[in-house]
Design a protein around this motif. Structure first.
Motif, PDB file in Angstrom:
ATOM      1  N   GLU A  22     -14.113   3.910   5.063  1.00  0.00           N
ATOM      2  CA  GLU A  22     -13.242   3.635   6.214  1.00  0.00           C
ATOM      3  C   GLU A  22     -12.613   2.249   6.102  1.00  0.00           C
ATOM      4  O   GLU A  22     -11.438   2.063   6.432  1.00  0.00           O
ATOM      5  CB  GLU A  22     -14.042   3.763   7.511  1.00  0.00           C
ATOM      6  CG  GLU A  22     -14.447   5.188   7.835  1.00  0.00           C
ATOM      7  CD  GLU A  22     -15.435   5.282   8.983  1.00  0.00           C
ATOM      8  OE1 GLU A  22     -15.881   4.226   9.516  1.00  0.00           O
ATOM      9  OE2 GLU A  22     -15.773   6.416   9.364  1.00  0.00           O
ATOM     10  N   VAL A  25      -9.760   2.325   3.480  1.00  0.00           N
ATOM     11  CA  VAL A  25      -8.532   2.907   4.045  1.00  0.00           C
ATOM     12  C   VAL A  25      -7.827   1.894   4.940  1.00  0.00           C
ATOM     13  O   VAL A  25      -6.610   1.698   4.844  1.00  0.00           O
ATOM     14  CB  VAL A  25      -8.839   4.213   4.812  1.00  0.00           C
ATOM     15  CG1 VAL A  25      -7.656   4.657   5.663  1.00  0.00           C
ATOM     16  CG2 VAL A  25      -9.230   5.318   3.837  1.00  0.00           C
ATOM     17  N   ASP A  26      -8.580   1.223   5.814  1.00  0.00           N
ATOM     18  CA  ASP A  26      -7.972   0.223   6.697  1.00  0.00           C
ATOM     19  C   ASP A  26      -7.309  -0.895   5.895  1.00  0.00           C
ATOM     20  O   ASP A  26      -6.200  -1.319   6.215  1.00  0.00           O
ATOM     21  CB  ASP A  26      -9.019  -0.380   7.635  1.00  0.00           C
ATOM     22  CG  ASP A  26      -9.396   0.526   8.789  1.00  0.00           C
ATOM     23  OD1 ASP A  26      -8.796   1.613   8.949  1.00  0.00           O
ATOM     24  OD2 ASP A  26     -10.314   0.137   9.553  1.00  0.00           O
ATOM     25  N   GLY A  29      -4.158   0.393   3.998  1.00  0.00           N
ATOM     26  CA  GLY A  29      -3.094   0.608   4.982  1.00  0.00           C
ATOM     27  C   GLY A  29      -2.544  -0.700   5.526  1.00  0.00           C
ATOM     28  O   GLY A  29      -1.331  -0.869   5.665  1.00  0.00           O
ATOM     29  N   VAL A  85      -5.282   7.787   2.250  1.00  0.00           N
ATOM     30  CA  VAL A  85      -4.943   6.678   3.142  1.00  0.00           C
ATOM     31  C   VAL A  85      -4.026   7.178   4.259  1.00  0.00           C
ATOM     32  O   VAL A  85      -4.244   6.875   5.438  1.00  0.00           O
ATOM     33  CB  VAL A  85      -4.307   5.510   2.367  1.00  0.00           C
ATOM     34  CG1 VAL A  85      -3.831   4.410   3.312  1.00  0.00           C
ATOM     35  CG2 VAL A  85      -5.300   4.955   1.347  1.00  0.00           C
ATOM     36  N   TYR A  89      -5.573   6.763   7.948  1.00  0.00           N
ATOM     37  CA  TYR A  89      -5.213   5.455   8.480  1.00  0.00           C
ATOM     38  C   TYR A  89      -5.026   5.516   9.989  1.00  0.00           C
ATOM     39  O   TYR A  89      -4.309   6.378  10.491  1.00  0.00           O
ATOM     40  CB  TYR A  89      -3.936   4.940   7.802  1.00  0.00           C
ATOM     41  CG  TYR A  89      -3.568   3.541   8.204  1.00  0.00           C
ATOM     42  CD1 TYR A  89      -4.332   2.461   7.782  1.00  0.00           C
ATOM     43  CD2 TYR A  89      -2.483   3.290   9.025  1.00  0.00           C
ATOM     44  CE1 TYR A  89      -4.023   1.162   8.147  1.00  0.00           C
ATOM     45  CE2 TYR A  89      -2.153   1.995   9.385  1.00  0.00           C
ATOM     46  CZ  TYR A  89      -2.927   0.943   8.952  1.00  0.00           C
ATOM     47  OH  TYR A  89      -2.607  -0.343   9.322  1.00  0.00           O
ATOM     48  N   SER A 111      -2.564  -5.112  14.713  1.00  0.00           N
ATOM     49  CA  SER A 111      -3.181  -4.439  13.562  1.00  0.00           C
ATOM     50  C   SER A 111      -4.447  -5.155  13.102  1.00  0.00           C
ATOM     51  O   SER A 111      -5.473  -4.526  12.831  1.00  0.00           O
ATOM     52  CB  SER A 111      -2.196  -4.345  12.399  1.00  0.00           C
ATOM     53  OG  SER A 111      -1.109  -3.530  12.732  1.00  0.00           O
TER      54      SER A 111
END
Length: 159
Positions: A22, A25-26, A29, A85, A89, A111
């Motif tokens: 996780e 992916v963050d 992104g 992703v 995301y 973000s």
């Protein structure tokens, strides 16, 4: 098939692997969002924000590599494929087209704040299963909090 045997028990490996995936992916992104904003920022603070965005990109990409390698070291295959992703995301993203400098700052604050919130949850769940991964996540959180603070300071006083 497991090519790399984990030093963690299966349950700890599962929890830790999920937290690392996780986070990967963050971070991937986040690097893409920051680069998109970098290419499209306009306004009086263009240059300073343009350069600041590259700092986020560099940090996110570096941390993504570290996170993926930690996962691999634990016998968890990291998945940074574009389709993975894109499907997973969940942080705010940039809109299409030119972005005012103030918009970019707001986007990055939001973000980064969301990324930090999610990291803090992962820090908590990796406390017992893998303190080494927890320590890695703590370091990433500290840097992303610093980046968030720097962007937030860009819009003071609020526009």
């Amino acid at each position: 098939m497991t090519v790399v045997k984990s030093t963690l028990p299966d349950d700890a490996r599962r929890v830790t692997g999920q937290a690392l995936q996780e986070t990967l992916v963050d971070l991937l992104g986040l690097s893409l969002v920051a680069k998109q904003a970098h290419w499209n920022v306009v306004g009086p603070r263009f240059r300073s924000i343009h350069l600041q965005l590259d700092e986020v990109v560099e940090a996110a990409r570096g941390f993504a590599d570290t996170v993926a390698e930690r996962a691999a070291a634990l016998g968890v295959t990291p998945d940074g494929r574009p389709e993975t992703v894109a499907a997973a995301y969940g942080l705010p993203g940039a809109k299409d087209g030119w972005l005012r400098d103030t918009e970019v700052v707001g986007l990055m604050v939001q973000s980064l704040e969301e990324a930090v919130t999610r990291l803090r949850d992962r820090i908590e769940v990796t406390d017992k299963p893998d303190p080494v991964t927890q320590d890695l996540l703590i370091g990433i959180t500290a840097e992303l909090e610093k980046q968030r603070w720097m962007f937030e300071a860009e819009n003071f006083p609020r526009d």
